[in-house]
Design a protein around this motif. Structure first.
Motif, mmCIF file in Angstrom:
data_model
loop_
_atom_site.group_PDB
_atom_site.id
_atom_site.type_symbol
_atom_site.label_atom_id
_atom_site.label_comp_id
_atom_site.label_asym_id
_atom_site.label_seq_id
_atom_site.Cartn_x
_atom_site.Cartn_y
_atom_site.Cartn_z
ATOM 1 N N LEU A 243 -25.490 -9.898 17.095
ATOM 2 C CA LEU A 243 -26.587 -10.027 18.317
ATOM 3 C C LEU A 243 -27.950 -9.804 18.116
ATOM 4 N N VAL A 244 -28.031 -8.543 17.519
ATOM 5 C CA VAL A 244 -29.324 -7.927 17.026
ATOM 6 C C VAL A 244 -30.317 -8.894 16.103
ATOM 7 N N VAL A 251 -36.519 -14.729 17.559
ATOM 8 C CA VAL A 251 -38.131 -14.260 17.916
ATOM 9 C C VAL A 251 -38.625 -13.716 16.828
ATOM 10 N N ASN A 252 -38.733 -12.262 16.728
ATOM 11 C CA ASN A 252 -39.461 -11.376 15.874
ATOM 12 C C ASN A 252 -38.994 -10.014 15.602
ATOM 13 N N VAL A 255 -39.492 -7.658 18.933
ATOM 14 C CA VAL A 255 -38.769 -7.954 20.004
ATOM 15 C C VAL A 255 -37.311 -7.816 19.597
ATOM 16 N N GLY A 256 -37.027 -7.995 18.447
ATOM 17 C CA GLY A 256 -35.380 -7.632 17.928
ATOM 18 C C GLY A 256 -35.160 -6.235 17.980
ATOM 19 N N VAL A 257 -36.084 -5.447 17.660
ATOM 20 C CA VAL A 257 -35.812 -3.790 17.710
ATOM 21 C C VAL A 257 -35.546 -3.378 19.196
ATOM 22 N N PHE A 258 -36.655 -3.933 19.936
ATOM 23 C CA PHE A 258 -36.626 -3.679 21.308
ATOM 24 C C PHE A 258 -35.374 -4.135 22.189
#
Length: 299
Positions: A243-244, A251-252, A255-258
């Protein structure tokens, strides 16, 4: 157990916005400190530069336009790298010296820049601290919400779990360290041992909390269930990672980390509660069967 664990993972994704919201709230608090602080620091730096160059032949308007162009020329496709460069004392000093056309003011620039970067570091630390607080608060709030669905327990059982878990965790660390001192390749054995031990301990703790007096210990703590628990947790971990990775791909990375933090928190919480959820369900089913048989036995 495997099906129950996967279902619990997807069912509890409904709490996705809980950790995301607390992280965002922490970030907002951090930015409320950062933005006015940076504006103040930039104004102070600009005032220092103006004072240093006062009486010189340097056109301050041209200098301002030059600094703006230098900032704009940074690679904002990678915002984190651009911000790190912008906050670099060397970059600021080199840019100012290049625009002024002389290193006559280097010492004075250096003192002002050091003050600027120090204050900027403090404001960035505030952002990190508030975001971390939001992340931790989100984890415990989400864990409380998920536990209500998967394996609700009383204060007494909470204290019992904390006591047993602390003792067994220390014991596991001690055994693994002891094996490593005896034989270096035992790290691999220790890892395998830790996997089996973790599953056994998790099921045993869950039995003490939810199954004692309701179901036989051997029906809960056995090699088959330990392996099932391991496979269940591995599948949930892989689903979380997928999912991550999907968010990062669509996206990028930022946003992926957040967003990924929210998925990771839910995934790890479900993994931590899988054993309790399984034992609680098994004990309830055993009690239901026993209650249904009792009237027949009496008759």
């Amino acid at each position: 157990m495997i099906k129950q664990g996967i279902v619990n993972f997807f069912k509890n994704l409904k709490y996705f916005f809980t950790p995301l919201g607390t992280i965002a709230l922490g970030l907002v608090f951090g930015l409320s400190v950062l933005i006015p602080g940076v504006i103040s620091s930039v104004s102070t730096l600009a005032g220092d530069v103006k004072t240093i160059l006062e009486g010189s032949a340097v056109d301050l308007v041209v200098l301002k336009d030059g600094i703006f162009s230098a900032v704009k020329a940074l690679d904002w496709g990678d915002p984190l790298a651009a911000v790190r460069t912008l906050a670099s004392a060397d970059w600021i000093r080199t840019t100012l010296n290049a625009l002024v056309g002389t290193e006559e003011y280097t010492a004075q620039f250096t003192a002002s820049i050091q003050t600027f970067t120090h204050s900027l570091g403090l404001y960035l630390s505030a952002v990190v601290s508030f975001t971390a607080i939001g992340m931790i608060a989100g984890y415990f709030l989400t864990r409380w919400l998920i536990r209500r669905n998967m394996a609700k327990r009383t204060i007494k059982t909470f204290l019992l779990h904390a006591l047993v878990d602390s003792f067994l965790t220390v014991a596991l660390a001690g055994v693994c360290a002891w094996l490593a001192t005896l034989w270096r390749p035992s790290i691999l054995i220790s890892t395998l041992f830790a996997v089996v031990f973790f599953g056994t301990v998790s099921l045993f703790e869950a039995f003490l909390i939810h199954g004692r007096g309701k179901i036989a210990l051997k029906k809960i703590v056995n090699f088959k269930n330990v392996m099932k628990l391991f496979v269940t947790n591995l599948i949930i971990f892989l689903l979380t990672a997928a999912l991550v990775a999907l968010v990062v791909f669509v996206v990028n990375i930022i946003v992926g980390v957040f967003v990924g933090i929210a998925f990771l928190e839910i995934g790890f919480i479900v993994i931590a509660l899988n054993a309790e959820a399984y034992v609680k369900t098994s004990a309830e089913n055993a009690q239901t069967i026993q209650n249904a048989q009792s009237p027949a036995e009496i008759g």
